[in-house]
Design an enzyme around this catalytic site. Structure first.
Site, PDB file in Angstrom:
ATOM      1  N   LYS A 111      52.670 -92.381 -16.369  1.00  0.00           N
ATOM      2  CA  LYS A 111      53.520 -92.022 -14.785  1.00  0.00           C
ATOM      3  C   LYS A 111      54.174 -91.964 -14.237  1.00  0.00           C
ATOM      4  CE  LYS A 111      49.376 -88.852 -14.133  1.00  0.00           C
ATOM      5  NZ  LYS A 111      48.208 -89.835 -14.539  1.00  0.00           N
TER       6      LYS A 111
HETATM    7  C1  LIG Z   1      47.082 -88.789 -14.937  1.00  0.00           C
HETATM    8  C2  LIG Z   1      46.261 -90.027 -15.957  1.00  0.00           C
HETATM    9  C3  LIG Z   1      46.095 -89.816 -16.846  1.00  0.00           C
HETATM   10  C4  LIG Z   1      45.426 -88.059 -17.074  1.00  0.00           C
HETATM   11  O1  LIG Z   1      46.725 -87.767 -17.920  1.00  0.00           O
HETATM   12  P1  LIG Z   1      47.094 -86.068 -18.379  1.00  0.00           P
HETATM   13  O2  LIG Z   1      48.365 -85.732 -18.234  1.00  0.00           O
HETATM   14  O3  LIG Z   1      46.800 -85.546 -16.553  1.00  0.00           O
HETATM   15  O4  LIG Z   1      46.080 -85.350 -18.948  1.00  0.00           O
HETATM   16  C5  LIG Z   1      45.264 -90.640 -17.602  1.00  0.00           C
HETATM   17  N1  LIG Z   1      44.429 -92.249 -17.021  1.00  0.00           N
HETATM   18  C6  LIG Z   1      45.548 -92.590 -15.557  1.00  0.00           C
HETATM   19  C7  LIG Z   1      45.193 -93.665 -15.891  1.00  0.00           C
HETATM   20  C8  LIG Z   1      46.002 -90.967 -15.665  1.00  0.00           C
HETATM   21  O5  LIG Z   1      46.834 -92.104 -14.466  1.00  0.00           O
END
Ligand SMILES: *Cc1c(COP(=O)(O)O)cnc(C)c1O
Length: 439
Positions: A111
């Site tokens: 993210k």
């Molecule tokens: C947010 C997150 C996800 C999911 O991602 P999305 O885009 O919401 O589907 C998967 N793995 C981790 C470690 C995350 O932080």
């Protein structure tokens, strides 16, 4: 590029407004008015310069011809370069499975890319806005940490982060508590869906809208969503083989997967997509069955960043295929992976290949195995590893019976104090807090 609201196609806004509003006033997600087509020769020519390739990919989404405050191509190049300031290696576990490691950024989660891109866009626009911008975000763990880090100390923008107390790991909790003065962290007595519901109510609240310039940093925000195309481009460049892989994405709110499928619609070569889910399985249930799409209350699992019962971006994913289920199914398969399967995957992959997966990556690995068992093509797959194992050290160490080395970046964060503010999952109390602290 103009964006329209998926709940009202007549609401059309610029990238700047989509970025600043987060979602449309009636609560709809913004969606691009057209899907750009990539000039593949141009992209291929930029194979050795991911930042300029990324600029080409994203420029149609951010440009605003009539607006002097729009982001120019040079400014975008600068933003993309800062966003991709860490390595994204493609590592081979064994001949049929490769891992795109998205966790080498400042908060060790994928993210970081979307949050950094958004913070730089908002920082660009803050200069043209009279009021301070307030970013409101609900997090199941990693979003908040990436957002706190990306916005820490950014002038003209403050961040309010809501997380479900007791449902994030100790390292995640410390990452949420950034010491910068423009970062406020609230620990909510409730679930992630409660946090998300408080945020959604605030966005709809006229009294708040009148006094505070609110925007979101969840994957609802188009800046977060579209910038995630960058790592699919990176994976494609590193791949370099004739035969295309499948790409398996551990999914919660489906922003990441939806960005990959958006890139694919624009011309990025990918053979097939796989949505890997934990027990929060409304998408695999829908894709593998005959019932209409139905959300479910969230349940707690080992892969807690995906404990989402009502995935925000699924409407965008459906829109990409004109809400035609058969068309979506042609490009996307989906599997549900239990906590037991997640644990045994972490153990097996470590014992057989010496590679340490954390729960989210393990869900993806297991889903890819299920897909490869049922289909001979494509022979190879890439899983997206969305977090560093140290972020889920408690579960990984217990499953493997080893102690994980702590990287210096994590050591630094573990020394932080938890400075989050307790809050009941009650909208009136949240609103009071907002008016007492932000206006
Ligand atoms: C947010 C997150 C996800 C999911 O991602 P999305 O885009 O919401 O589907 C998967 N793995 C981790 C470690 C995350 O932080």
């Amino acid at each position: 590029m103009l964006y329209y609201s998926l709940s009202d196609i007549d609401t059309k806004v610029s990238f700047k407004d989509a970025c600043l509003l987060g979602q449309s006033p009636e609560g709809g997600l913004f969606y691009p008015s057209y899907i750009p087509t990539w000039d593949k020769d141009l992209l291929f020519a930029k194979k050795d310069d991911i930042c300029s390739a990324g600029t080409e990919v994203l420029f149609p989404y951010v440009c605003g011809e009539q607006d002097p405050t729009a982001i120019s191509k040079n400014q975008l190049y600068d933003i993309v370069s800062k966003t991709l300031s860490f390595p994204i290696p493609l590592v081979t576990i064994h001949p049929k499975v490769h891992v795109l490691e998205l966790f080498h950024g400042p908060t060790m989660a994928f993210k970081d890319v979307g949050a950094t891109f958004l913070s730089l866009c908002l920082s660009h626009y803050a200069a043209s806005i009279a009021k301070e911008i307030t970013v409101l975000v609900a997090t199941s763990g990693d979003t908040g940490g990436a957002v706190a880090n990306a916005f820490s100390g950014i002038r003209g923008v403050r961040v309010v982060i809501l997380y479900p107390v007791g449902k994030v790991s100790p390292l995640q909790e410390k990452q949420l508590c950034d010491p910068a003065e423009n970062v406020f962290t609230l620990k909510v007595r409730g679930t992630f869906d409660d946090c998300q519901s408080l945020v959604k109510q605030a966005f709809r609240d006229k009294a708040i809208q009148q006094s505070i310039y609110l925007t979101s940093a969840n994957s609802i925000n188009v800046a977060r969503w579209i910038s995630q195309q960058l790592y699919y481009v990176k994976a494609f460049y590193d791949w370099g083989k004739e035969s295309l892989p499948s790409m398996c994405v551990p999914s919660g709110n489906f922003g990441n997967l939806c960005a990959g499928m958006l890139a694919n619609q624009s011309g990025l070569p990918v053979q097939h997509f796989i949505a890997a889910c934990n027990a929060n399985d409304c998408v695999p249930t829908f894709l593998n069955g005959n019932q209409p799409f139905q959300t479910k209350p969230a349940v707690q699992t080992l892969s807690n960043a995906m404990d989402i019962g009502s995935p925000n971006n699924f409407v965008r994913l459906q829109q990409l295929f004109d809400n035609n289920k058969a068309a979506l199914q042609k490009h996307l398969s989906s599997y549900r992976v239990s906590d037991e399967e997640t644990k045994s995957t972490i153990k097996e992959v470590y014992e057989q290949y010496g590679y340490i997966l954390e729960p989210h990556g393990a869900v993806a690995y297991h889903a890819l195995m299920q897909h490869q068992k049922q289909h001979t093509s494509p022979a190879e797959g890439i899983i997206l590893a969305t977090a560093h194992p140290i972020k889920f050290a408690e579960s990984v160490e217990e499953i493997l019976g080893i102690k994980l080395p702590v990287p210096p970046a994590a050591q630094h964060i573990m020394e932080r104090k938890i400075n989050s503010i307790p809050l009941d999952a009650d909208y009136t109390k949240f609103k009071d807090w907002i008016f007492n602290n932000l206006s």
